[in-house]
Design a protein around this motif. Structure first.
Motif, PDB file in Angstrom:
ATOM      1  N   MET A 142      56.825  42.561  13.094  1.00 33.97           N
ATOM      2  CA  MET A 142      56.787  43.981  13.417  1.00 33.97           C
ATOM      3  C   MET A 142      55.517  44.256  14.205  1.00 33.97           C
ATOM      4  O   MET A 142      54.678  43.365  14.358  1.00 33.97           O
ATOM      5  CB  MET A 142      56.843  44.823  12.141  1.00 33.97           C
ATOM      6  CG  MET A 142      55.705  44.590  11.176  1.00 33.97           C
ATOM      7  SD  MET A 142      56.012  45.333   9.545  1.00 33.97           S
ATOM      8  CE  MET A 142      57.389  44.331   8.968  1.00 33.97           C
ATOM      9  N   ARG A 143      55.384  45.457  14.690  1.00 29.89           N
ATOM     10  CA  ARG A 143      54.215  45.795  15.504  1.00 29.89           C
ATOM     11  C   ARG A 143      52.937  45.577  14.700  1.00 29.89           C
ATOM     12  O   ARG A 143      52.740  46.135  13.633  1.00 29.89           O
ATOM     13  CB  ARG A 143      54.301  47.246  15.953  1.00 29.89           C
ATOM     14  CG  ARG A 143      53.098  47.686  16.750  1.00 29.89           C
ATOM     15  CD  ARG A 143      53.248  49.102  17.202  1.00 29.89           C
ATOM     16  NE  ARG A 143      51.986  49.629  17.689  1.00 29.89           N
ATOM     17  CZ  ARG A 143      51.812  50.830  18.192  1.00 29.89           C
ATOM     18  NH1 ARG A 143      52.835  51.639  18.298  1.00 29.89           N
ATOM     19  NH2 ARG A 143      50.625  51.234  18.589  1.00 29.89           N
ATOM     20  N   GLY A 144      52.065  44.710  15.210  1.00 26.37           N
ATOM     21  CA  GLY A 144      50.775  44.476  14.591  1.00 26.37           C
ATOM     22  C   GLY A 144      50.801  43.550  13.401  1.00 26.37           C
ATOM     23  O   GLY A 144      49.761  43.321  12.780  1.00 26.37           O
ATOM     24  N   GLU A 145      51.957  42.988  13.070  1.00 27.96           N
ATOM     25  CA  GLU A 145      52.032  42.129  11.890  1.00 27.96           C
ATOM     26  C   GLU A 145      53.175  41.133  12.071  1.00 27.96           C
ATOM     27  O   GLU A 145      54.287  41.504  12.444  1.00 27.96           O
ATOM     28  CB  GLU A 145      52.281  42.976  10.638  1.00 27.96           C
ATOM     29  CG  GLU A 145      52.173  42.198   9.338  1.00 27.96           C
ATOM     30  CD  GLU A 145      52.354  43.100   8.132  1.00 27.96           C
ATOM     31  OE1 GLU A 145      52.486  42.566   7.023  1.00 27.96           O
ATOM     32  OE2 GLU A 145      52.372  44.333   8.291  1.00 27.96           O
ATOM     33  N   SER A 146      52.897  39.858  11.788  1.00 26.16           N
ATOM     34  CA  SER A 146      53.910  38.825  11.954  1.00 26.16           C
ATOM     35  C   SER A 146      53.686  37.719  10.935  1.00 26.16           C
ATOM     36  O   SER A 146      52.553  37.279  10.729  1.00 26.16           O
ATOM     37  CB  SER A 146      53.853  38.253  13.378  1.00 26.16           C
ATOM     38  OG  SER A 146      54.770  37.192  13.527  1.00 26.16           O
ATOM     39  N   ARG A 147      54.761  37.307  10.276  1.00 31.72           N
ATOM     40  CA  ARG A 147      54.716  36.166   9.368  1.00 31.72           C
ATOM     41  C   ARG A 147      55.903  35.274   9.680  1.00 31.72           C
ATOM     42  O   ARG A 147      56.964  35.344   9.053  1.00 31.72           O
ATOM     43  CB  ARG A 147      54.735  36.623   7.907  1.00 31.72           C
ATOM     44  CG  ARG A 147      53.446  37.327   7.479  1.00 31.72           C
ATOM     45  CD  ARG A 147      53.387  37.593   6.005  1.00 31.72           C
ATOM     46  NE  ARG A 147      53.387  36.366   5.206  1.00 31.72           N
ATOM     47  CZ  ARG A 147      53.380  36.346   3.871  1.00 31.72           C
ATOM     48  NH1 ARG A 147      53.384  37.484   3.192  1.00 31.72           N
ATOM     49  NH2 ARG A 147      53.366  35.196   3.218  1.00 31.72           N
TER      50      ARG A 147
ATOM     51  N   VAL B 249      63.258  38.821  10.279  1.00 37.70           N
ATOM     52  CA  VAL B 249      63.527  40.231  10.024  1.00 37.70           C
ATOM     53  C   VAL B 249      62.562  41.019  10.895  1.00 37.70           C
ATOM     54  O   VAL B 249      61.344  40.878  10.760  1.00 37.70           O
ATOM     55  CB  VAL B 249      63.330  40.578   8.532  1.00 37.70           C
ATOM     56  CG1 VAL B 249      63.791  42.000   8.272  1.00 37.70           C
ATOM     57  CG2 VAL B 249      64.094  39.601   7.653  1.00 37.70           C
ATOM     58  N   VAL B 250      63.097  41.819  11.793  1.00 37.68           N
ATOM     59  CA  VAL B 250      62.249  42.510  12.765  1.00 37.68           C
ATOM     60  C   VAL B 250      62.547  44.006  12.736  1.00 37.68           C
ATOM     61  O   VAL B 250      63.663  44.426  12.401  1.00 37.68           O
ATOM     62  CB  VAL B 250      62.460  41.971  14.197  1.00 37.68           C
ATOM     63  CG1 VAL B 250      62.139  40.494  14.267  1.00 37.68           C
ATOM     64  CG2 VAL B 250      63.874  42.229  14.693  1.00 37.68           C
TER      65      VAL B 250
ATOM     66  N   GLU C 298      44.605  47.707  13.834  1.00 39.07           N
ATOM     67  CA  GLU C 298      45.279  48.146  15.052  1.00 39.07           C
ATOM     68  C   GLU C 298      44.312  48.184  16.232  1.00 39.07           C
ATOM     69  O   GLU C 298      44.637  47.747  17.344  1.00 39.07           O
ATOM     70  CB  GLU C 298      45.918  49.515  14.832  1.00 39.07           C
ATOM     71  CG  GLU C 298      46.664  50.075  16.043  1.00 39.07           C
ATOM     72  CD  GLU C 298      47.868  49.253  16.440  1.00 39.07           C
ATOM     73  OE1 GLU C 298      48.438  49.534  17.510  1.00 39.07           O
ATOM     74  OE2 GLU C 298      48.237  48.320  15.690  1.00 39.07           O
ATOM     75  N   ALA C 299      43.105  48.690  16.025  1.00 36.94           N
ATOM     76  CA  ALA C 299      42.133  48.757  17.115  1.00 36.94           C
ATOM     77  C   ALA C 299      41.767  47.363  17.602  1.00 36.94           C
ATOM     78  O   ALA C 299      41.661  47.119  18.815  1.00 36.94           O
ATOM     79  CB  ALA C 299      40.889  49.509  16.643  1.00 36.94           C
TER      80      ALA C 299
END
Length: 835
Positions: free
Chosen positions: A92-97, A106-107, A488-489
């Motif tokens: 997902m935006r800003g996070e990935s495993r 799962v997106v 996020e920054a």
């Protein structure tokens, strides 16, 4: 698997597998609790089409919400005895495993769009599963349209659309009538449903908002006394959640009160989903995030306030406004079902049982800001939206507004394709406004500040902070205290290739102006006092008189409540005039400005320079240029929000509205135009503008033949069929040709034929128009032309209603025929039948 592990969807897995062997598309309608989200993707992983030639094939599962994506991935990984990131991962935006062995991702829905844009053929992806598609988010609709376009080149790509409720007919219209449909029952326990409408005032000393929280708290306490288990309360927004939390905490301090909404950090969301470790009863106060996909363990009670809050975009103002609406019936049933997931349950609905609810919610496509959609279409290379298959095509007005914004930002050219700046913005996973700011921040030597600012503007945990500059300073001073903001920054800084080191906030106003040029605002010097501003877009905006920015000459509004006139500014930053002029060179150009004065009843003209409606300098205008006069008249009409249509023009609009509704518009359907008032207002320049030469007043404009202008704008192939499909008059059995009334069609109803009853003797059934799709609503009149019956089923009236009408009317109107058998009688417009 033990019998207790079995879920209803398990019985349908063979059919789902076979459907995707025989076809590359399928639909699955599975009731809540069926297990579709976690069972179906795992069942497809080992199919030959999914494994790929070398076993490298991947499957994508789309979830509408981040919390649902994480939970689904975790549950499926646990069922395989693995950690998240091996066979099953999420992105997902800003996070990935995900890892090298991940085959099921799962997106969230926006991720799919970016994956398709980066690789239109989705190499290595064997199939896409769209979960909870009934929510009809803008990103899901766009993702499906792009996936179908990709499938036209890659016919081995499988698509499975699944949900608890689906508009099957509409989906089959896009996917193809041969698409297999599989249905599955859900697993649920009986749920008792009670209605508890809230009184208008339960305590006269309290304001209405607090009063609602008092009554809601009473309903929660009542429900807890009626049933065992934890409670899940559905509320429209965070403000209502926090008011109820305070009220419950004061009444029932022994309860564990948990919030569940999108602003919470992940840890708190997870905590809300699980029973309390110490065994205390808990009350989960949630937005619609808990409506589907997520199971809240231990819940046996649902209290539903019956409302939802949705953003509604207004193309005229270019702003979105949050509206609180009645929940639709499908969503209410979904919420109720949450009480019966793990045992018999109880549902308290806080409205009257007879309260009507809309059947389904509107697709987000019809109420959203379409600038992001316009950007993605341009990136895909689509100029005409009809080139893609849409369940709900993008509304012309909102899409045009989105394109105008992109052009104003310099991201789109006149041909609706991306400019060089627009292509440079592609790398930023954010709204095009903010992408433009991030891309142009280098002009101000402020890239790190831009990254920090975007993280602040989009931070879910920062939306309550109204002083933007002070909030940003606090985040920069103590980033560890705002972990979500910090992540996020830093992510944006990595994308931009800069270090997150901010030395000064001086360019803050300029950065905001790059993203929101239409929200640059100028203070209006008025007797009413400070805090009143005119936006560059032309609208008005206000701040409280005591707000620090209320006396600013110029500011940029980052957050507005969406009202076209008198919008409230929630967050903004002052900007100096010199900086504004340096940022926008066009402010140095003089232009003619004309406005219609309602008070004076005339056009007022002058020369001005500035940014849109923000005027930095004025001087007299010697003459009125025709182009400026035309635009001033059109803008006056837009502000009035109405057009001077006479009856003939309204009837024409009704005829076309009927045909658009019944015969459609867009791909593979007749393209009947949208002549609703909002759509015509958006297209004034195109259909009315060319006819305004020499017109200098609204009175003169009201005398123009608007019906003819509309007809002239209609495609000739449609115009030639208009009279046959929606005739102005119908011939009745008496020989009279009677005018149909199409005004009701503007509100979605059937056209009306008002006719004396004696003139339709012999008509066995109600007349139908629009290729037989629409039965005309008959207003059957007495000889004195008073309504006797309103019906769209004439056969039923003759059989059931006419005998009573005949009995009552024959004595009152003895000179008129009232035969026993109206089907064989001679129709007449006279007092006696013709011999």
């Amino acid at each position: 698997m033990t019998p207790s592990d079995e879920l209803p969807i398990d019985a349908q897995l063979p059919a789902i597998r076979q459907a995707l062997v025989d076809h590359n598309r399928a639909l699955l309608v599975a009731e809540p609790g069926a297990g579709k989200t976690t069972r179906v993707p795992l069942a497809l992983l080992n199919e030959a089409w999914c494994r790929g030639e070398h076993g490298e094939g991947r499957l994508l599962l789309l979830e509408p919400r981040r919390v649902a994506a994480r939970l689904a991935a975790g549950f499926m990984a646990e069922s395989l005895g693995e950690p998240v990131g091996q066979t099953v991962g999420y992105r997902m935006r800003g996070e990935s495993r995900v890892g090298p062995d991940t085959r099921l991702e799962v997106v969230t829905q926006g991720v799919l769009t970016r994956m398709l844009q980066d690789d239109p053929l989705l190499e290595g992806v064997s199939g896409i599963v769209f979960d909870e598609f009934h929510e009809r988010s803008l990103e899901a609709d766009l993702g499906l349209a792009l996936a179908l376009d990709a499938q036209s080149v890659r016919d081995d790509l499988r698509l499975l659309v699944m949900s608890a409720t689906l508009d099957v007919e509409a989906l089959l219209g896009v996917l193809g009538s041969e698409t297999p449909l599989i249905e599955s029952q859900g697993r649920s326990f009986p749920v008792q449903t009670h209605y508890r409408p809230l009184g208008s005032r339960s305590n006269s000393r309290l304001g209405s908002r607090d009063d609602a929280a008092v009554q809601q708290a009473g309903a929660v306490v009542e429900a807890l006394s009626m049933s065992e288990g934890d409670a899940l309360v559905f509320l429209p927004g965070v403000a209502e959640i926090r008011r109820l939390a305070r009220e419950l905490a004061s009444r029932q301090p022994e309860l564990a009160i948990r919030e569940l909404h999108g602003r919470l950090p992940l840890e708190e969301q997870r905590r809300a989903l699980k029973p309390e470790p110490d065994g205390r009863r808990r009350v989960v106060l949630a937005t619609a995030i808990a409506e589907s996909s997520v199971t809240v363990d231990g819940v046996r009670i649902v209290i539903d306030a019956g409302q939802e809050r949705v953003p509604v975009f207004q193309p005229r103002s270019g702003l979105s406004r949050l509206e609180t609406r009645r929940v639709n019936r499908a969503s209410a049933d979904q919420r109720r079902g949450r009480a019966g997931r793990q045992g018999p349950g109880l549902c308290l609905r806080l409205w009257a049982e007879e309260q009507p609810l809309p059947a389904h919610g509107e697709p987000e496509m019809l109420q959203a800001d379409l600038a992001p959609l316009a950007f993605e279409l341009a990136r895909w290379g689509i100029v005409e939206p009809a080139g893609l298959a849409w369940i709900t095509p993008p509304p012309a007005g909102a899409l045009a507004a989105g394109r105008r914004l992109l052009q104003r930002l310099g991201l789109m050219d006149e041909g609706f394709l991306l400019t060089e700046l627009g292509r440079a913005c592609v790398r930023w996973p954010t709204h095009p406004r903010l992408a433009a700011m991030l891309t142009r921040a280098g002009e101000l030597d402020a890239e790190p500040l831009a990254c920090a600012l975007v993280a602040t503007l989009e931070g879910r945990d920062l939306v309550d902070e109204q002083d933007l500059e002070r909030t940003l300073q606090a985040c920069l001073a103590q980033p560890a205290a705002r972990r979500q903001w910090q992540r996020e920054a830093q992510r944006l800084a990595r994308i931009g290739g800069v270090r997150l080191e901010v030395e000064t906030l001086a360019p803050l106003g300029e950065l905001l102006a790059l993203a929101y040029p239409d929200r640059v605002a100028q203070r209006i010097h008025h007797d009413a006092g400070p805090g009143r501003f005119r936006l560059a877009s032309g609208g008005l905006a206000t701040l409280p008189e005591r707000h620090p920015l209320a006396h600013a000459e110029l500011l940029v509004a980052a957050d507005l409540d969406g009202q076209a006139s008198g919008a409230r500014i929630f967050r903004g930053v002052a900007i100096e005039r010199a900086r504004l002029e340096a940022l926008f060179p066009e402010t140095g150009e003089w232009r003619a400005s004309l406005e219609w004065s309602e008070e004076q009843g005339r056009l007022i003209g002058e020369q001005v320079r500035g940014l849109g409606a923000v005027v930095l300098e004025r001087r007299p205008l010697a003459s009125l240029p025709p182009e400026a006069v035309r635009e001033a008249l059109l803008e006056a009409l837009r502000r009035r929000g109405e057009l001077p249509f006479d009856d003939s023009a309204e009837q024409l609009r009704g005829r076309v509205a009927l045909l658009r509704r019944e015969l459609g518009s867009g791909r593979d359907r007749e393209d009947w135009p949208d002549w609703s008032l909002p759509a015509l207002m958006e297209e004034l320049e195109a259909w009315l503008g060319p006819h305004l030469d020499g017109i200098k007043s609204l009175d003169a404009l009201s005398r123009l033949p608007l019906e003819r202008y509309l007809l002239d704008s209609l495609d000739w192939s449609l115009r030639s069929r208009l009279d046959a499909l929606a005739p102005e008059r119908l011939e009745v059995p008496s020989g009279s040709r009677i005018r149909l009334d199409y005004m009701p069609c503007l509100e979605g109803r059937a056209p009306v034929l008002a006719v004396k009853l004696q003139e339709v003797f012999g008509w066995r059934e109600s007349p139908r128009i629009a290729d037989g799709r629409v039965a005309v609503l008959l207003h059957l009149l007495s000889p004195a032309r008073r309504p006797l019956q309103v019906t769209a089923d004439l056969a039923s009236f003759w059989a059931n209603g006419y005998p009573e009408v005949r009995r009552e009317m024959r004595g009152r109107y003895p000179k008129h025929p009232w035969p026993e058998d109206p089907l064989t009688a001679v129709a007449t417009a006279r007092t006696k039948p013709r011999p």
